[in-house]
Scaffold this motif. Structure first.
Motif, mmCIF file in Angstrom:
data_model
loop_
_atom_site.group_PDB
_atom_site.id
_atom_site.type_symbol
_atom_site.label_atom_id
_atom_site.label_comp_id
_atom_site.label_asym_id
_atom_site.label_seq_id
_atom_site.Cartn_x
_atom_site.Cartn_y
_atom_site.Cartn_z
ATOM 1 N N LEU A 92 0.828 -1.207 0.000
ATOM 2 C CA LEU A 92 0.000 0.000 0.000
ATOM 3 C C LEU A 92 0.860 1.254 0.000
ATOM 4 O O LEU A 92 0.610 2.197 -0.766
ATOM 5 C CB LEU A 92 -0.920 -0.012 1.227
ATOM 6 C CG LEU A 92 -1.814 1.222 1.414
ATOM 7 C CD1 LEU A 92 -2.726 1.416 0.217
ATOM 8 C CD2 LEU A 92 -2.629 1.098 2.710
ATOM 9 N N SER A 93 1.878 1.289 0.842
ATOM 10 C CA SER A 93 2.745 2.459 0.946
ATOM 11 C C SER A 93 3.489 2.717 -0.359
ATOM 12 O O SER A 93 3.576 3.860 -0.835
ATOM 13 C CB SER A 93 3.749 2.259 2.089
ATOM 14 O OG SER A 93 4.598 3.380 2.215
ATOM 15 N N ALA A 94 4.031 1.654 -0.955
ATOM 16 C CA ALA A 94 4.751 1.815 -2.217
ATOM 17 C C ALA A 94 3.819 2.274 -3.328
ATOM 18 O O ALA A 94 4.190 3.108 -4.163
ATOM 19 C CB ALA A 94 5.420 0.491 -2.605
ATOM 20 N N THR A 95 2.607 1.745 -3.353
ATOM 21 C CA THR A 95 1.637 2.130 -4.379
ATOM 22 C C THR A 95 1.278 3.607 -4.272
ATOM 23 O O THR A 95 1.256 4.332 -5.279
ATOM 24 C CB THR A 95 0.362 1.280 -4.261
ATOM 25 O OG1 THR A 95 0.696 -0.106 -4.395
ATOM 26 C CG2 THR A 95 -0.646 1.668 -5.328
ATOM 27 N N VAL A 96 1.013 4.064 -3.059
ATOM 28 C CA VAL A 96 0.684 5.477 -2.853
ATOM 29 C C VAL A 96 1.855 6.361 -3.287
ATOM 30 O O VAL A 96 1.669 7.380 -3.955
ATOM 31 C CB VAL A 96 0.318 5.739 -1.385
ATOM 32 C CG1 VAL A 96 0.202 7.249 -1.120
ATOM 33 C CG2 VAL A 96 -0.982 5.042 -1.031
ATOM 34 N N SER A 97 3.069 5.971 -2.925
ATOM 35 C CA SER A 97 4.248 6.752 -3.293
ATOM 36 C C SER A 97 4.405 6.848 -4.803
ATOM 37 O O SER A 97 4.704 7.918 -5.351
ATOM 38 C CB SER A 97 5.502 6.133 -2.673
ATOM 39 O OG SER A 97 5.440 6.173 -1.265
ATOM 40 N N GLU B 14 3.042 14.055 -9.746
ATOM 41 C CA GLU B 14 3.979 15.167 -9.719
ATOM 42 C C GLU B 14 4.744 15.300 -11.032
ATOM 43 O O GLU B 14 5.037 16.408 -11.486
ATOM 44 C CB GLU B 14 4.962 14.987 -8.554
ATOM 45 C CG GLU B 14 4.320 15.112 -7.181
ATOM 46 C CD GLU B 14 5.293 14.836 -6.058
ATOM 47 O OE1 GLU B 14 6.464 14.498 -6.373
ATOM 48 O OE2 GLU B 14 4.908 14.947 -4.885
ATOM 49 N N GLU B 15 5.067 14.156 -11.664
ATOM 50 C CA GLU B 15 5.877 14.192 -12.874
ATOM 51 C C GLU B 15 5.065 14.491 -14.130
ATOM 52 O O GLU B 15 5.594 15.056 -15.087
ATOM 53 C CB GLU B 15 6.611 12.856 -13.040
ATOM 54 C CG GLU B 15 7.689 12.622 -11.986
ATOM 55 C CD GLU B 15 8.377 11.283 -12.166
ATOM 56 O OE1 GLU B 15 7.895 10.484 -13.026
ATOM 57 O OE2 GLU B 15 9.373 11.013 -11.461
ATOM 58 N N ARG B 16 3.798 14.130 -14.139
ATOM 59 C CA ARG B 16 3.026 14.213 -15.385
ATOM 60 C C ARG B 16 2.000 15.344 -15.412
ATOM 61 O O ARG B 16 1.417 15.596 -16.469
ATOM 62 C CB ARG B 16 2.307 12.878 -15.623
ATOM 63 C CG ARG B 16 3.266 11.703 -15.767
ATOM 64 C CD ARG B 16 2.525 10.412 -16.059
ATOM 65 N NE ARG B 16 3.444 9.290 -16.152
ATOM 66 C CZ ARG B 16 3.071 8.038 -16.434
ATOM 67 N NH1 ARG B 16 1.781 7.769 -16.628
ATOM 68 N NH2 ARG B 16 3.967 7.076 -16.498
ATOM 69 N N ILE C 122 2.246 20.535 -6.937
ATOM 70 C CA ILE C 122 1.625 21.135 -5.754
ATOM 71 C C ILE C 122 0.657 20.158 -5.100
ATOM 72 O O ILE C 122 0.699 19.925 -3.882
ATOM 73 C CB ILE C 122 0.901 22.443 -6.128
ATOM 74 C CG1 ILE C 122 1.916 23.497 -6.588
ATOM 75 C CG2 ILE C 122 0.096 22.965 -4.936
ATOM 76 C CD1 ILE C 122 1.272 24.760 -7.105
ATOM 77 N N VAL C 123 -0.221 19.584 -5.937
ATOM 78 C CA VAL C 123 -1.207 18.635 -5.407
ATOM 79 C C VAL C 123 -0.504 17.418 -4.806
ATOM 80 O O VAL C 123 -0.854 16.959 -3.705
ATOM 81 C CB VAL C 123 -2.184 18.204 -6.515
ATOM 82 C CG1 VAL C 123 -3.080 17.069 -6.018
ATOM 83 C CG2 VAL C 123 -3.029 19.381 -6.962
ATOM 84 N N GLY D 89 0.858 14.251 -0.372
ATOM 85 C CA GLY D 89 1.934 13.497 0.257
ATOM 86 C C GLY D 89 2.143 13.903 1.701
ATOM 87 O O GLY D 89 2.358 13.055 2.583
ATOM 88 N N LEU D 90 2.078 15.206 1.978
ATOM 89 C CA LEU D 90 2.215 15.682 3.349
ATOM 90 C C LEU D 90 1.067 15.177 4.213
ATOM 91 O O LEU D 90 1.268 14.707 5.344
ATOM 92 C CB LEU D 90 2.250 17.207 3.368
ATOM 93 C CG LEU D 90 2.282 17.871 4.748
ATOM 94 C CD1 LEU D 90 3.511 17.433 5.533
ATOM 95 C CD2 LEU D 90 2.230 19.395 4.612
ATOM 96 N N ALA D 91 -0.155 15.257 3.674
ATOM 97 C CA ALA D 91 -1.317 14.767 4.411
ATOM 98 C C ALA D 91 -1.185 13.276 4.710
ATOM 99 O O ALA D 91 -1.462 12.820 5.834
ATOM 100 C CB ALA D 91 -2.590 15.039 3.608
#
Length: 301
Positions: free
Chosen positions: A119-124, A131-133, A140-141, A146-148
């Protein structure tokens, strides 16, 4: 300044736990070495394929190796962090624990750690893709989400290790605990980062002077600088694991063995004003509209 001082005090309390059992710092070292080994196993072939110029026909294989490698590294890091949390919890309760026992305890929890790694790897990966696309807006989003995610899941690992529930329930449980602690947890956690930054600079400055001399002295300066940075990062990682465990214990039981509980209450009082993260995560009452650290929670695991 008072809140910053509280965060530094919490870092000192974590340091006292580490000082009593220095072998806790070995766990992040094993984590780093194991992650490096896994990276070489999976990403070494990817680099060779890319260097051979056969990306076209081998691109699916590269993607598979990259994805599996990323998951494997994530699991390795989570596994050893779980061992650290378990060992820190034992030490704070006054129990003696060995490195082998900590690793075995993490192995016994593989059934909850592996799903969390997925789950953690998928979210990352999803956040990184956004962010890249998606240009500036995507960055920004992605950064905000990611911070949340980092804040809400800050206590997932102690929940997994101590309560041994599934990853989805662990995220919910962490969010529930987050309601009570979110107001100042970034400031308190930043205390460890601040101490690490100061220590890094303090060690690097003399090394830079050695490097400026040149010759064999410069080589010595580079070696010492690298070892110093690695050492500081190992200590900081260990302190963070100890701090997470202490915060979990305080959030669930109203006390954290080995810590100044009054300092914890002062450092983690929830904000009372609207807006900020309160608007982001739950509207009206600030944060997740939790009740704060006024005393032990109504329920504990």
């Amino acid at each position: 300044m008072e809140r910053l001082q509280n965060s530094i005090d919490l870092a000192k309390a974590s340091w006292n736990v580490l000082r009593e059992d220095k072998q806790l710092a070995v766990v992040p070292l094993l984590s780093g070495l194991s992650a490096l080994l896994v990276a070489l196993v999976f990403f070494g072939p990817v680099a060779l394929i890319a260097d051979s110029g056969a990306q076209g026909s081998s691109k699916p294989l590269m993607w598979i190796l990259g994805a599996v490698g990323y998951l494997a590294i994530t699991y390795v890091v989570i596994f050893f962090n779980a061992a650290l949390v378990w060992a820190a919890d034992c030490r704070m309760r006054g129990e003696q624990v060995t490195l082998g026992e900590a690793i075995r305890a993490a192995g016994e929890r593989a059934h909850v750690l592996l799903p969390w790694a997925v789950l953690s790897a998928t979210v990352s990966l999803v956040l990184r893709a956004i962010e890249e696309r998606a240009g500036i807006l995507g960055r920004i989003v992605g950064s905000l989400v990611g911070l949340a995610w980092t804040l809400v899941t800050f206590l997932v690992l102690p929940v997994l290790v101590i309560e041994q529930i599934g990853p989805i329930n662990a995220v919910k449980r962490s969010a529930e605990l987050f309601k009570r602690t979110w107001g100042e947890n970034m400031i308190a956690n930043a205390g460890i980062g601040l101490v690490a930054l100061v220590a890094t600079i303090a060690g690097i400055v003399p090394c830079v002077l050695l490097i400026a001399i040149g010759g064999p002295i410069a080589v010595l300066g580079i070696v010492v600088a690298v070892l110093w940075v690695i050492g500081v990062q190992l200590v900081a990682a260990t302190l963070t694991g100890i701090f997470q465990t202490a915060l979990y214990r305080f959030a669930t039981a109203g006390t954290a063995p080995g810590f100044d509980n009054d300092a914890l209450r002062n450092a983690f009082q929830p904000r009372r004003s609207n807006g900020g993260f309160g608007g982001m995560f739950g509207g009206g009452g600030g944060g997740f509209s939790g009740g704060g650290f006024g005393g032990p929670p109504s329920s504990s695991p």
